[in-house]
Design an enzyme around this catalytic site. Structure first.
Site, short mmCIF file in Angstrom:
data_model
loop_
_atom_site.label_atom_id
_atom_site.label_comp_id
_atom_site.label_asym_id
_atom_site.label_seq_id
_atom_site.Cartn_x
_atom_site.Cartn_y
_atom_site.Cartn_z
N HIS A 121 55.70 56.30 -6.67
CA HIS A 121 57.25 56.44 -7.36
C HIS A 121 58.78 56.64 -6.45
O HIS A 121 57.27 57.87 -5.21
CB HIS A 121 57.05 57.68 -8.02
CG HIS A 121 57.95 58.01 -8.94
ND1 HIS A 121 59.40 58.78 -8.75
CD2 HIS A 121 58.67 57.88 -10.94
CE1 HIS A 121 59.95 59.37 -9.02
NE2 HIS A 121 59.75 58.54 -10.08
N ASP A 198 50.14 62.90 -6.83
CA ASP A 198 51.01 62.76 -7.90
C ASP A 198 50.89 62.75 -8.90
O ASP A 198 50.39 61.52 -9.50
CB ASP A 198 52.05 60.95 -7.21
CG ASP A 198 53.52 61.62 -8.40
OD1 ASP A 198 53.60 62.36 -9.61
OD2 ASP A 198 54.32 60.87 -7.88
N GLN A 201 51.83 61.46 -13.98
CA GLN A 201 51.68 60.20 -15.19
C GLN A 201 49.75 61.09 -15.55
O GLN A 201 49.42 60.16 -16.12
CB GLN A 201 51.62 59.17 -14.98
CG GLN A 201 52.89 58.45 -14.27
CD GLN A 201 53.73 59.25 -15.82
OE1 GLN A 201 52.86 59.05 -17.20
NE2 GLN A 201 54.60 59.04 -15.78
N LYS A 224 56.35 66.07 -19.20
CA LYS A 224 55.74 64.80 -19.47
C LYS A 224 54.30 65.63 -19.41
O LYS A 224 53.60 64.92 -20.53
CB LYS A 224 55.42 63.68 -17.47
CG LYS A 224 56.89 63.07 -17.20
CD LYS A 224 56.67 62.77 -16.65
CE LYS A 224 57.61 62.74 -15.48
NZ LYS A 224 57.90 61.43 -15.75
N CYS A 361 62.21 53.99 -10.54
CA CYS A 361 62.16 54.87 -9.40
C CYS A 361 60.59 54.26 -8.45
O CYS A 361 60.12 54.35 -8.48
CB CYS A 361 61.96 56.53 -9.86
SG CYS A 361 63.20 57.24 -10.90
#
Length: 406
Positions: A121, A198, A201, A224, A361
């Site tokens: 991302h 990261d 997700q 999220k 993104c």
């Protein structure tokens, strides 16, 4: 999982869009919020609204207890070793930027290496581009396989003794690739590098144990994972965070202020300058309660069944391209022949079906895929096979509408 009972706890799903019942397939962008989270945030403002830590009155004490209680919930949820390792921030982007600015700019110099992947991302690319420009470090990319995965062999060949930071997403927001974080972390550590993950997700969709992964930093966002917008978490190993300087200065994060110098509070508060995101953190704590009541393993299994079902259905549509590996997280990125993904999404929206369209993104990844944009359907615990069927029907209508390109 009783999906019907779960869906009943999300008031936003009980509506029609453009004359059809809403099918929400955009949870990778932001998830919907259950009543318990909405009520937890509302209750803070109605009953406990006060600043935290500084007040000795009853409201301040209650607010502080809920705020710090949420920190403990996060610690347990990701199995951090100490609450000092859990820092509340605005979200994944702020967390990654904090590590880049505080750790990266201090510990990197000319000739050092930062290793990432092309699937990242933008929020896990641009900060490292800036660190490389300022310090003279080299930015390197682990190459992608044709299906959008990475191999450990390529990771070993890219990460060297000069590598100081490896930064990688746990799960691709475009491809659904689930990266081998634990194994890459081991390779990073063998070469003397630190590992940042990261987890935007990752945390919402699978059980995450940061001690088992052994990563040095892990970042994720509440919105999220059924929580509020504007709040997220930076996990960092205590020994690293203690050596890092804060990047925001002001109230809350100070110990003592003199005319010409100041000292900082201990962890985690030295990184939480100003009035913190109190309601957001409380809402995140409520979201964690909600997810744990269901069970992360159950959520993962449900999403796996849904995405497998959806892929099988999509493969029956001529001219539809699916991007990413066979084994994937609960999202599917696709294009319908030469139809622009925005047009595909517009037709679906007319049927009450919400999907994402654009570059997500991830412009370097779009270039690698040789496309300008894609459409994406992402699933979560409140989606059903009926949602998938509606989605497939909508795509067939789009194909029929744009029939001249097939």
């Amino acid at each position: 999982m009783d999906v019907k009972a779960i869906r009943s706890q999300f008031p936003i799903l009980d509506q029609s869009v453009n004359g059809s019942p809403l099918v929400y397939l955009d949870s990778a962008a932001t998830s919907q919020k259950p009543t318990s989270v909405i009520e937890a945030v509302n209750a803070y403002y109605r009953i406990d609204n006060s600043n935290v830590h500084r007040g000795v009155h009853t409201l301040g004490t209650r607010a502080t207890d809920k705020y710090e209680g949420a920190r403990e919930k996060v610690r347990q949820f990701i199995n951090a070793n100490k609450t000092e390792e859990v820092i509340f921030m605005r979200g994944t982007t702020t967390a990654i930027n904090t590590v880049a600015s505080s750790y990266g700019l201090t510990n990197l110099s000319k000739g050092d290496e930062i290793v990432i992947t092309q699937m990242e991302h933008h929020s896990n690319i641009i900060p490292w581009q800036q660190v490389a420009k300022i310090t003279g470090a080299n930015l390197k990319y682990i190459p992608l396989q044709p299906d959008g995965t990475i191999t450990l062999e390529d990771a070993r060949n890219t990460i060297t003794d000069n590598t100081k930071i490896v930064a990688m997403m746990h799960v691709s927001n475009v491809l659904g690739t689930i990266n081998p974080i634990k194994e890459v972390t081991k390779i990073a550590h063998e070469n003397g590098a630190v590992m940042l993950v990261d987890g935007a997700q990752g945390v919402p969709h699978m059980k995450v144990d940061v001690q088992d992964l052994d990563c040095d930093f892990y970042a994720f966002s509440a919105h999220k994972m059924c929580g509020p917008t504007g709040v997220g978490v930076l996990y960092g190993k205590k020994q690293l965070l203690e050596k890092m300087e804060p990047v925001e200065f002001g109230g809350e994060m100070i110990d003592f202020v003199d005319l010409y110098d100041s000292t900082w509070k201990e962890l985690p508060w030295k990184f939480e300058g100003g009035t913190p995101i109190i309601a957001g953190a409380i809402g995140l704590g409520a979201a964690i309660d909600f997810l744990q009541d269901i069970g992360m393993d159950e959520i993962t299994a449900h999403e796996t069944k849904l995405v497998d079902y959806a892929v099988n259905q999509l493969q029956t549509i001529d001219g539809l391209a699916i991007y990413g590996p066979e084994k994937r997280a609960g999202l599917i990125t696709f294009n319908l022949a030469d139809v622009h993904p925005h047009d595909t999404a517009t037709v679906l929206d007319a049927e009450g079906i919400a999907v994402r369209a654009g570059h997500h993104c991830a412009q370097p990844l779009m270039k690698w895929l040789n496309v300008t944009a894609t459409a994406r359907a992402s699933f979560y615990l409140y989606n059903t096979t009926d949602d998938v069927d509606r989605f497939i029907t909508g795509l067939n209508k789009a194909k029929e509408f744009f029939g001249d390109v097939f």
